[in-house]
Design a protein around this motif. Structure first.
Motif, PDB file in Angstrom:
ATOM      1  N   SER A  15       0.771  -1.211  -0.011  1.00 23.63           N
ATOM      2  CA  SER A  15      -0.070   0.103   0.176  1.00 23.63           C
ATOM      3  C   SER A  15       0.887   1.260   0.128  1.00 23.63           C
ATOM      4  O   SER A  15       0.547   2.129  -0.984  1.00 23.63           O
ATOM      5  N   VAL A  16       1.765   1.376   0.848  1.00 21.82           N
ATOM      6  CA  VAL A  16       2.558   2.561   0.829  1.00 21.82           C
ATOM      7  C   VAL A  16       3.547   2.667  -0.322  1.00 21.82           C
ATOM      8  O   VAL A  16       3.890   3.833  -0.705  1.00 21.82           O
ATOM      9  N   GLU A  17       3.826   1.290  -0.935  1.00 21.46           N
ATOM     10  CA  GLU A  17       4.834   1.715  -2.106  1.00 21.46           C
ATOM     11  C   GLU A  17       3.671   2.052  -3.324  1.00 21.46           C
ATOM     12  O   GLU A  17       4.230   2.815  -4.053  1.00 21.46           O
ATOM     13  N   GLN A  18       2.624   1.965  -3.193  1.00 19.78           N
ATOM     14  CA  GLN A  18       1.433   2.485  -4.302  1.00 19.78           C
ATOM     15  C   GLN A  18       1.193   4.006  -4.088  1.00 19.78           C
ATOM     16  O   GLN A  18       0.959   4.430  -5.048  1.00 19.78           O
ATOM     17  N   PHE A  19       1.182   4.486  -2.971  1.00 19.37           N
ATOM     18  CA  PHE A  19       0.879   5.597  -2.588  1.00 19.37           C
ATOM     19  C   PHE A  19       1.913   6.780  -2.302  1.00 19.37           C
ATOM     20  O   PHE A  19       1.930   7.629  -1.594  1.00 19.37           O
ATOM     21  N   ASN A  20       2.985   6.501  -3.044  1.00 19.75           N
ATOM     22  CA  ASN A  20       3.972   7.450  -2.939  1.00 19.75           C
ATOM     23  C   ASN A  20       5.087   7.637  -1.889  1.00 19.75           C
ATOM     24  O   ASN A  20       5.644   8.742  -1.839  1.00 19.75           O
ATOM     25  N   LEU A  21       5.143   6.750  -1.142  1.00 18.66           N
ATOM     26  CA  LEU A  21       5.908   6.826   0.099  1.00 18.66           C
ATOM     27  C   LEU A  21       7.351   7.101  -0.103  1.00 18.66           C
ATOM     28  O   LEU A  21       8.095   7.762   0.600  1.00 18.66           O
ATOM     29  N   TYR A  22       7.789   6.399  -1.331  1.00 19.37           N
ATOM     30  CA  TYR A  22       9.191   6.403  -1.684  1.00 19.37           C
ATOM     31  C   TYR A  22       9.594   7.526  -2.358  1.00 19.37           C
ATOM     32  O   TYR A  22      10.761   7.371  -2.865  1.00 19.37           O
ATOM     33  N   LEU A  23       8.948   8.328  -2.887  1.00 16.89           N
ATOM     34  CA  LEU A  23       8.882   9.576  -3.812  1.00 16.89           C
ATOM     35  C   LEU A  23       9.168  10.611  -3.299  1.00 16.89           C
ATOM     36  O   LEU A  23       8.925  11.022  -2.151  1.00 16.89           O
ATOM     37  N   PRO A  24      10.065  11.698  -3.876  1.00 13.77           N
ATOM     38  CA  PRO A  24      10.554  12.973  -3.189  1.00 13.77           C
ATOM     39  C   PRO A  24       9.456  13.922  -3.258  1.00 13.77           C
ATOM     40  O   PRO A  24       8.477  13.433  -4.122  1.00 13.77           O
ATOM     41  N   SER A  32      10.276  16.991  -4.745  1.00 11.42           N
ATOM     42  CA  SER A  32      10.587  17.611  -5.959  1.00 11.42           C
ATOM     43  C   SER A  32      11.197  16.998  -6.659  1.00 11.42           C
ATOM     44  O   SER A  32      11.859  15.935  -6.322  1.00 11.42           O
ATOM     45  N   GLY A  33      11.510  17.543  -7.892  1.00 12.45           N
ATOM     46  CA  GLY A  33      12.354  16.638  -8.887  1.00 12.45           C
ATOM     47  C   GLY A  33      11.591  15.975  -9.848  1.00 12.45           C
ATOM     48  O   GLY A  33      10.255  15.509  -9.802  1.00 12.45           O
ATOM     49  N   PRO A  34      12.364  15.247 -10.704  1.00  5.68           N
ATOM     50  CA  PRO A  34      11.304  14.228 -11.869  1.00  5.68           C
ATOM     51  C   PRO A  34      10.630  13.334 -11.483  1.00  5.68           C
ATOM     52  O   PRO A  34       9.687  13.015 -11.800  1.00  5.68           O
ATOM     53  N   ASP A  35      11.074  12.658 -10.105  1.00  4.95           N
ATOM     54  CA  ASP A  35      10.379  11.540  -9.517  1.00  4.95           C
ATOM     55  C   ASP A  35       9.365  12.179  -8.557  1.00  4.95           C
ATOM     56  O   ASP A  35       8.583  11.213  -7.829  1.00  4.95           O
ATOM     57  N   ALA A  36       9.000  13.515  -8.372  1.00  5.71           N
ATOM     58  CA  ALA A  36       8.105  13.726  -7.551  1.00  5.71           C
ATOM     59  C   ALA A  36       6.825  13.413  -7.509  1.00  5.71           C
ATOM     60  O   ALA A  36       6.202  13.213  -8.244  1.00  5.71           O
ATOM     61  N   ARG A  37       6.245  13.039  -6.089  1.00  5.43           N
ATOM     62  CA  ARG A  37       4.892  12.897  -5.907  1.00  5.43           C
ATOM     63  C   ARG A  37       4.128  14.093  -6.314  1.00  5.43           C
ATOM     64  O   ARG A  37       4.581  15.339  -6.014  1.00  5.43           O
ATOM     65  N   PHE A  38       2.892  13.916  -6.488  1.00  6.56           N
ATOM     66  CA  PHE A  38       1.959  15.251  -6.860  1.00  6.56           C
ATOM     67  C   PHE A  38       0.556  14.812  -6.761  1.00  6.56           C
ATOM     68  O   PHE A  38      -0.338  15.846  -6.621  1.00  6.56           O
ATOM     69  N   LYS A  39       0.109  13.743  -6.633  1.00 10.20           N
ATOM     70  CA  LYS A  39      -1.554  13.583  -6.470  1.00 10.20           C
ATOM     71  C   LYS A  39      -1.416  12.119  -5.889  1.00 10.20           C
ATOM     72  O   LYS A  39      -0.744  11.082  -5.919  1.00 10.20           O
ATOM     73  N   ASN A  40      -2.550  11.689  -4.984  1.00  6.96           N
ATOM     74  CA  ASN A  40      -3.063  10.618  -4.780  1.00  6.96           C
ATOM     75  C   ASN A  40      -1.714   9.978  -3.535  1.00  6.96           C
ATOM     76  O   ASN A  40      -1.664   8.895  -3.580  1.00  6.96           O
ATOM     77  N   THR A  41      -1.574  11.053  -2.766  1.00  3.36           N
ATOM     78  CA  THR A  41      -0.412  10.565  -1.699  1.00  3.36           C
ATOM     79  C   THR A  41      -0.890  10.353  -0.459  1.00  3.36           C
ATOM     80  O   THR A  41      -1.639  10.926  -0.034  1.00  3.36           O
ATOM     81  N   ILE A  42      -0.359   9.093   0.093  1.00  2.16           N
ATOM     82  CA  ILE A  42      -0.797   8.728   1.503  1.00  2.16           C
ATOM     83  C   ILE A  42       0.551   8.631   2.356  1.00  2.16           C
ATOM     84  O   ILE A  42       0.953   7.658   1.595  1.00  2.16           O
ATOM     85  N   ILE A  43       0.780   9.224   3.046  1.00  2.00           N
ATOM     86  CA  ILE A  43       2.104   9.074   3.854  1.00  2.00           C
ATOM     87  C   ILE A  43       1.664   8.773   5.376  1.00  2.00           C
ATOM     88  O   ILE A  43       0.780   9.455   6.064  1.00  2.00           O
ATOM     89  N   PRO A  44       1.975   7.621   5.724  1.00  2.00           N
ATOM     90  CA  PRO A  44       1.517   7.088   6.830  1.00  2.00           C
ATOM     91  C   PRO A  44       2.182   7.876   8.279  1.00  2.00           C
ATOM     92  O   PRO A  44       3.444   8.290   8.228  1.00  2.00           O
TER      93      PRO A  44
END
Length: 635
Positions: free
Chosen positions: A197-206, A208-220
């Motif tokens: 679940s956390v891998e799906q919802f951007n936990l490991y993305l920064p 800012s930058g090319p890999d940045a999270r921007f939507k549908n993020t859940i950080i526990p």
């Protein structure tokens, strides 16, 4: 004459061998693509950047730049408060969830509090810009978005308001207490589902930058769940702040079984978690139970029968107007019907899950519907799930009955293609040609054969391109997270440790889950009955019979058959379960006492169980500790 014939013969052989070599070379390097895949021939599909630097397609950027009031928009992606009239308000955010509130006589009713305190703080702040009335009730649409409640309750206490009804499904408290809201068919592997679940919802993305999270993020974060104190049944009516509400808890099947749909007849409004702002995830990449599209269709039908003029949804933009609501409901229902029916048609034609990925595609008139955009999950992953729900993983092709282990397959494939150097060349060529899907498949073989830095880099490169080009945020998170792991930028947890509160409150369940860890080789010939005494009448047994362990909660049987007994507090079992400590150390620290049998016998019995969480050597677990320390310092 004979010499001349021999020369001609040799020339002919040379000609045909040359031709054969040429044909083989062509066959080796030229391929034909029969079916369109967005991750193939994608070299010319230019990428653009969002404000935070995130690389995306132009399609993604155009959608995110739509005005919040655009009818082409199915979800809110920025903090937005919408006045729907008649005391009804929707608060959208960059999070995955909306919150709604209703202003009544001298009080406010809230529907959903978010996924954490951060969501709740935003929602509460926006609500306070509209009304100063006290919160009279909080309603949970389902267990996923009940985690911001503590913040709101605490803020209300500061205002002298300590009497808030927490309304929810009768099973919500049990679900939260036992699974934390992430339920699975077999709770023994609930930690794996949480990790996915956390891998799906951007936990490991920064940020800012090319890999940045921007939507549908859940950080526990720390859970802000407040238990339901007013459970409601199907058809039950309740009046709060002068507003009569009718609750529906049966026949509402979406992503969980604990749904509460609310109808407010006086305002002709329906609050729900049925309508999403994108094509609904009838399959979620993180896993979980089968989400039958037929049940989801029936849930839409329930809303249609209520004939709402205002539709307020957990995930999608709110809609006002009977005709607009009816059209949105119908299109949404048609989208579900189309994918289900076309999948079944494909199966009837003899297709397996991999063929169905390409067969089932929304027609243009449906794909243009705001709430059927595939920016959350791709339909190509959903048709195969329907297949496996019916038939399991066997695709009816007898050649796949007995499959090679992935590493054996990779080794044979690499050798068949000419060795590691040749496959590296092909993977690199595919990447340069924009055939990112093929490049990634070859990279997977390379890493399985030789997990080198160079091979991981090839894998990371193609995964990055797949992630940047994924309209679906879930697919993007999976691809970019694993690319970052391949590059050594992060480490991904494969099995999340158990939550302390859940273990302490359900210690018997977690004793039961422990049984699967038995080492079959080390336990052969073992006959040991372990009794675990947690006090207050909580005693549970693990009966080791060679390579099988039975969980026992029959007190009489435990007393009769136990060969070794350990006494401890439930909190100590958390350490054992999460492999934070072992029985031998805990005995030495007087945190575990052996009340039946010897210390040696107890230590020997637990040595038959394998360790799941390796805190010393697993980089993802080390990273988890670092995150936890950083979070505590921030608090």
């Amino acid at each position: 004459m004979k010499l001349g014939f021999a020369i001609v013969f040799l020339c002919l052989i040379s000609f045909f061998v040359g031709r054969g070599t040429s044909v083989m070379s062509t066959a080796f390097t030229e391929t034909k693509q029969y079916f369109k895949n967005p991750m193939m021939n994608a070299k010319e599909d230019k990428l653009v950047s969002l404000e935070n630097g995130a690389k995306v397609t132009q399609e993604t950027k155009d959608y995110l730049n739509l005005p919040s009031e655009s009818e082409k928009r199915g979800s809110y992606d920025k903090l937005t408060t919408v006045n729907l009239g008649n005391g009804l308000y929707t608060i959208g955010s960059e999070s995955i969830v909306n919150s709604h509130f209703i202003v009544g006589k001298g009080g406010v009713i809230i529907y959903d509090t978010g996924d954490n305190a951060h969501d709740a703080k935003q929602f509460y702040s926006e609500m306070r810009k509209v009304t100063n009335y006290p919160v009279k009730a909080i309603i949970y649409s389902h267990e996923h978005y009940a985690l911001g409640t503590k913040y709101i309750v605490d803020e209300e206490k500061k205002r002298g308001n300590s009497r808030i009804r927490i309304i929810g499904h009768p099973d919500t408290n049990k679900e939260m207490l036992t699974t934390g809201g992430v339920s699975t068919l077999h709770p023994e592997v609930g930690g794996v589902l949480m990790a996915r679940s956390v891998e799906q919802f951007n936990l490991y993305l920064p940020d800012s930058g090319p890999d940045a999270r921007f939507k549908n993020t859940i950080i526990p974060g720390a859970s802000g769940f407040v238990p339901v104190n007013t459970p409601v049944k199907d058809g039950q009516k309740l009046t709060v702040a002068g507003i009569q509400m009718v609750f529906y808890t049966e026949g509402v099947g979406t992503d969980t079984n604990n749904q509460v749909l609310v109808h407010i007849p006086s305002k002709k409004a329906v609050l729900n978690n049925v309508m999403w702002g994108w094509y609904p995830n009838i399959y979620s990449l993180r896993g979980g139970r089968y989400r039958n599209p037929l049940g989801w269709k029936q849930s839409v039908e329930l809303i249609k029968k209520l004939k709402p003029e205002v539709l307020m949804s957990t995930h999608s933009t709110s809609v006002v107007g009977a005709e607009k609501v009816a059209q949105r409901l119908q299109n949404y229902q048609d989208g579900l019907s189309y994918v289900l029916d076309q999948t079944l048609k494909g199966i009837a034609l003899g297709m397996g899950p991999d063929e169905l990925r390409y067969f089932v595609k929304l027609p243009e008139y449906l794909s243009e519907e705001a709430t059927l955009i595939q920016n959350y999950g791709p339909i190509s992953t959903m048709a195969p799930r329907i297949f496996t729900a019916i038939f399991g993983q066997f695709n009816r092709d007898a050649t796949t009955l007995f499959k090679l282990h992935p590493k054996d397959e990779a080794n044979r494939m690499v050798m068949s293609m000419g060795g590691e150097a040749r496959v590296k060349y092909l993977a690199d060529k595919a990447y340069r040609d924009g055939d990112y899907q093929w490049s990634c498949q070859l990279a997977r073989y390379l890493v399985d054969v030789n997990d080198s830095k160079d091979n991981r880099k090839i894998k990371a490169n193609c995964l990055n391109e797949i992630g940047y080009r994924s309209l679906a945020t879930t697919a993007r998170s999976w691809a970019l997270s694993q690319a970052r792991e391949a590059e050594g930028k992060t480490a991904i947890i494969k099995n999340a440790p158990a939550d302390k509160t859940q273990v302490v409150n359900n210690v018997g369940d977690f004793v039961n889950y422990f049984r699967i860890r038995i080492n079959p080789e080390q336990s052969v010939g073992t006959r040991e009955f372990i009794s675990l005494d947690f006090g207050n009448g909580m005693k549970y047994g693990l009966n080791i019979r060679n390579a099988v362990v039975d969980f026992v909660d029959d007190q009489k049987r435990i007393e009769k058959e136990k060969t070794v007994e350990l006494r401890m507090k439930p909190e100590v079992w958390v350490s054992i379960y999460n492999n934070l400590d072992n029985v031998e150390n805990l005995i030495q620290q007087d945190l575990v006492s052996v009340t039946e049998g010897s210390n040696e016998k107890a230590i020997s019995a637990f040595s038959k169980f394998d360790m799941i969480y390796d805190w010393q050597n697993d980089p993802a677990l080390k990273q988890l500790v670092e995150r936890s320390i950083a979070s505590e310092q921030e608090d």
